[in-house]
Write a protein that holds these residues in place. Structure first.
Motif, PDB file in Angstrom:
ATOM      1  N   GLU A  65       0.772  -1.223  -0.017  1.00 52.95           N
ATOM      2  CA  GLU A  65       0.158  -0.041   0.044  1.00 52.95           C
ATOM      3  C   GLU A  65       0.811   1.193   0.054  1.00 52.95           C
ATOM      4  O   GLU A  65       0.409   2.122  -0.764  1.00 52.95           O
ATOM      5  N   LYS A  84      -3.180   4.956   7.631  1.00 55.42           N
ATOM      6  CA  LYS A  84      -3.260   3.341   7.642  1.00 55.42           C
ATOM      7  C   LYS A  84      -1.843   2.607   7.764  1.00 55.42           C
ATOM      8  O   LYS A  84      -1.535   1.710   8.442  1.00 55.42           O
ATOM      9  N   ALA A 145      -7.747 -10.511   8.056  1.00 51.07           N
ATOM     10  CA  ALA A 145      -6.866 -10.286   9.272  1.00 51.07           C
ATOM     11  C   ALA A 145      -7.659  -9.993  10.370  1.00 51.07           C
ATOM     12  O   ALA A 145      -7.186 -10.938  11.402  1.00 51.07           O
TER      13      ALA A 145
HETATM   14  N1  FAQ Z   1       1.486 -17.099   5.210  1.00 48.57           N
HETATM   15  O1  FAQ Z   1       0.723 -24.973  11.201  1.00 48.57           O
HETATM   16  P1  FAQ Z   1       0.093 -23.724  10.574  1.00 48.57           P
HETATM   17  C1  FAQ Z   1      -2.195  -8.378   8.481  1.00 48.57           C
HETATM   18  C2  FAQ Z   1       2.958 -21.211   7.833  1.00 48.57           C
HETATM   19  S1  FAQ Z   1      -1.553  -9.416   9.406  1.00 48.57           S
HETATM   20  C3  FAQ Z   1       2.963 -17.341   5.247  1.00 48.57           C
HETATM   21  O2  FAQ Z   1      -1.401 -23.639  10.307  1.00 48.57           O
HETATM   22  P2  FAQ Z   1      -0.157 -21.592  12.417  1.00 48.57           P
HETATM   23  C4  FAQ Z   1      -2.491  -7.000   8.756  1.00 48.57           C
HETATM   24  C5  FAQ Z   1       3.137 -21.274   9.102  1.00 48.57           C
HETATM   25  O3  FAQ Z   1       3.352 -20.055   9.668  1.00 48.57           O
HETATM   26  C6  FAQ Z   1      -1.258 -11.153   8.663  1.00 48.57           C
HETATM   27  N2  FAQ Z   1       3.144 -18.429   6.162  1.00 48.57           N
HETATM   28  O4  FAQ Z   1       0.745 -22.406  11.307  1.00 48.57           O
HETATM   29  C7  FAQ Z   1      -2.387  -6.220   7.543  1.00 48.57           C
HETATM   30  C8  FAQ Z   1       3.604 -22.612   9.313  1.00 48.57           C
HETATM   31  O5  FAQ Z   1       5.074 -22.199   9.231  1.00 48.57           O
HETATM   32  P3  FAQ Z   1       6.405 -22.594  10.049  1.00 48.57           P
HETATM   33  C9  FAQ Z   1      -0.401 -11.856   9.402  1.00 48.57           C
HETATM   34  C10 FAQ Z   1       1.873 -19.139   6.514  1.00 48.57           C
HETATM   35  O6  FAQ Z   1       0.869 -20.768  12.992  1.00 48.57           O
HETATM   36  C11 FAQ Z   1      -3.197  -6.073   6.848  1.00 48.57           C
HETATM   37  C12 FAQ Z   1       3.181 -23.423   8.370  1.00 48.57           C
HETATM   38  O7  FAQ Z   1       2.627 -22.245   7.227  1.00 48.57           O
HETATM   39  N3  FAQ Z   1      -1.455 -12.303  10.437  1.00 48.57           N
HETATM   40  O8  FAQ Z   1      -2.565  -8.836   7.350  1.00 48.57           O
HETATM   41  C13 FAQ Z   1       0.715 -18.956   6.089  1.00 48.57           C
HETATM   42  O9  FAQ Z   1      -0.726 -22.644  13.524  1.00 48.57           O
HETATM   43  C14 FAQ Z   1      -3.079  -5.142   5.568  1.00 48.57           C
HETATM   44  C15 FAQ Z   1       2.057 -24.241   8.724  1.00 48.57           C
HETATM   45  O10 FAQ Z   1       0.855 -23.464   9.164  1.00 48.57           O
HETATM   46  C16 FAQ Z   1      -0.870 -13.283  11.544  1.00 48.57           C
HETATM   47  O11 FAQ Z   1       0.233 -13.722  11.615  1.00 48.57           O
HETATM   48  C17 FAQ Z   1       0.273 -17.566   5.548  1.00 48.57           C
HETATM   49  N4  FAQ Z   1      -0.598 -17.181   5.076  1.00 48.57           N
HETATM   50  O12 FAQ Z   1      -1.273 -20.715  11.853  1.00 48.57           O
HETATM   51  C18 FAQ Z   1      -1.018  -5.411   7.570  1.00 48.57           C
HETATM   52  C19 FAQ Z   1      -1.983 -13.569  12.561  1.00 48.57           C
HETATM   53  N5  FAQ Z   1      -0.251 -19.558   6.773  1.00 48.57           N
HETATM   54  O13 FAQ Z   1       6.319 -21.619  11.247  1.00 48.57           O
HETATM   55  C20 FAQ Z   1      -0.718  -4.696   6.342  1.00 48.57           C
HETATM   56  C21 FAQ Z   1      -1.322 -14.366  13.416  1.00 48.57           C
HETATM   57  C22 FAQ Z   1       0.447 -20.478   7.425  1.00 48.57           C
HETATM   58  O14 FAQ Z   1       6.188 -23.911  10.699  1.00 48.57           O
HETATM   59  C23 FAQ Z   1      -1.878  -4.469   5.553  1.00 48.57           C
HETATM   60  N6  FAQ Z   1      -0.833 -15.923  13.111  1.00 48.57           N
HETATM   61  N7  FAQ Z   1       1.743 -20.234   7.184  1.00 48.57           N
HETATM   62  O15 FAQ Z   1       7.526 -22.377   9.315  1.00 48.57           O
HETATM   63  C24 FAQ Z   1      -1.635 -16.920  13.083  1.00 48.57           C
HETATM   64  O16 FAQ Z   1      -2.951 -16.680  13.417  1.00 48.57           O
HETATM   65  C25 FAQ Z   1      -1.264 -18.153  12.542  1.00 48.57           C
HETATM   66  O17 FAQ Z   1       0.141 -18.118  12.524  1.00 48.57           O
HETATM   67  C26 FAQ Z   1      -1.695 -18.623  11.151  1.00 48.57           C
HETATM   68  C27 FAQ Z   1      -1.172 -19.850  10.849  1.00 48.57           C
HETATM   69  C28 FAQ Z   1      -3.123 -18.718  11.057  1.00 48.57           C
HETATM   70  C29 FAQ Z   1      -1.343 -17.468  10.055  1.00 48.57           C
END
Ligand code: FAQ
Length: 332
Positions: A65, A84, A145
């Motif tokens: 952005e 933002k 998010a």
């Molecule tokens: N991208 O075992 P799970 C935002 C990885 S903030 C990359 O299911 P987990 C604000 C995962 O790390 C967006 N990697 O993992 C904004 C794991 O890898 P590892 C970020 C991903 O942790 C808006 C492997 O895959 N939000 O957008 C992704 O239980 C606009 C296996 O996955 C957060 O971080 C992915 N999409 O669940 C900013 C929220 N998905 O570590 C600017 C907090 C999975 O073993 C502009 N995080 N992986 O190497 C969470 O809720 C969790 O960490 C998940 C993944 C749901 C993302």
């Protein structure tokens, strides 16, 4: 969901077993863990992993952005976008601070990002090709998010949960400004502007669904993180909630979500939707998305360009600490 297996650092002494028993009891009763409390090493590492990935996502997420700040169509849109993007920077800082309470330094976390060893959200490896992408990021990316982050306000690790409360309030404004910007283009814009919005929706829809992570059946950490109350809802549950909430918003906007299989399923009480391209997700995670190299290079460049600021701040802090130290020494 795969089971995460036993805690790799299993308690050895009776005292540690007692600590683990108390920790489990607190988790079971829905209580919170503070930074000073004892916690299993696997719990601490899981949190450092998730919180730091989240922090990196916010900081890298400023780039797509940020690309449009100088090209915003009006002063009002520019002011909103500036606010933002600054908010996202602030979210990154709260989250690095939350990770630091777990005994890891910000320098270590950033070093891992800059060496390409840390993950950040897959979504930020896609390009922002038009002004409509900025609105769609607000609507869909911030929308996804928030869906994921609201349950994190009840995360069992209290410093993370507290950071999330504030972040969610700001994300809510982000989502609304994106929706409102798109609504303006769809209702008051030209046909070319409406086409631009639809084109942006077509490109961001599937990557937004990937933000929630792999299906529960392939989630490495999901089951253990749910058991510990780090995650309160699974990847698939949150993805489904997001689809259900977004369909009506798309109708109000007058855009089509690019999924021929998207349909209300009265039996399930949810929308069915088409298959996600998990090969694309894995490619982006593996470093081969459309903008992976560009995003990482931009962060490394910003870090290197900011070296003089860090040095100046340290020199300033050292100079101010000097009189206080001299005064203490002369008083002895
Ligand atoms: N991208 O075992 P799970 C935002 C990885 S903030 C990359 O299911 P987990 C604000 C995962 O790390 C967006 N990697 O993992 C904004 C794991 O890898 P590892 C970020 C991903 O942790 C808006 C492997 O895959 N939000 O957008 C992704 O239980 C606009 C296996 O996955 C957060 O971080 C992915 N999409 O669940 C900013 C929220 N998905 O570590 C600017 C907090 C999975 O073993 C502009 N995080 N992986 O190497 C969470 O809720 C969790 O960490 C998940 C993944 C749901 C993302």
């Amino acid at each position: 969901m795969q089971t995460a297996g036993p805690d790799p650092i299993s308690p050895v002494s009776e005292a540690e077993q007692e600590l683990l028993r108390r920790f489990d009891a607190r988790i079971d009763e829905g209580g919170f863990i503070e930074a000073k409390d004892w916690m299993p090493e696997h719990y601490r590492k899981t949190l450092v992993r998730q919180i730091s990935q989240h922090a990196h996502s916010e900081i890298v997420g400023m780039l797509p952005e940020g690309n449009w700040i100088t090209r915003a169509p009006t002063l009002k849109r520019k002011a909103i976008l500036l606010a933002k993007v600054q908010d996202e920077g602030g979210h990154g800082l709260y989250l690095y601070a939350a990770a630091e309470t777990l005994g890891i330094s910000r320098d270590e976390l950033l070093d891992a990002l800059h060496r390409g060893q840390a993950k950040y959200s897959s979504i930020f490896n896609y390009p922002t090709l038009s002004w409509a992408d900025v609105g769609v990021i607000g609507w869909l990316v911030d929308g996804a998010a928030i869906m994921n982050q609201v349950p994190l306000c009840r995360c069992s690790y209290a410093p993370y949960a507290r950071a999330m409360v504030r972040i969610c309030r700001e994300e809510s404004f982000h989502q609304r400004q994106g929706f409102e910007s798109l609504l303006t283009m769809m209702r008051d814009g030209t046909q070319a502007q409406r086409d631009m919005v639809q084109h942006a929706v077509d490109r961001w829809w599937w990557p937004s669904l990937m933000m929630f992570g792999p299906p529960d059946s392939d989630s490495t950490h999901g089951a253990q993180s749910m058991r510990w109350g780090i995650k309160r809802m699974s990847n698939d549950e949150l993805r489904q909630k997001f689809v259900d909430a977004t369909v009506e918003q798309a109708r109000v906007l007058g855009v089509t979500l690019p999924d021929a299989e998207l349909a209300w399923n009265a039996e399930r009480g949810h929308h069915d939707f088409g298959a996600i391209d998990w090969d694309e997700f894995r490619r982006v995670l593996g470093g081969d998305g459309p903008c992976n190299h560009e995003r990482l290079a931009a962060r490394v460049r910003a870090w290197e360009d900011g070296a003089w600021v860090r040095e100046a701040a340290q020199a300033h802090a050292a100079r101010h600490a000097e009189p206080a130290r001299s005064a203490t020494e002369s008083a002895r």
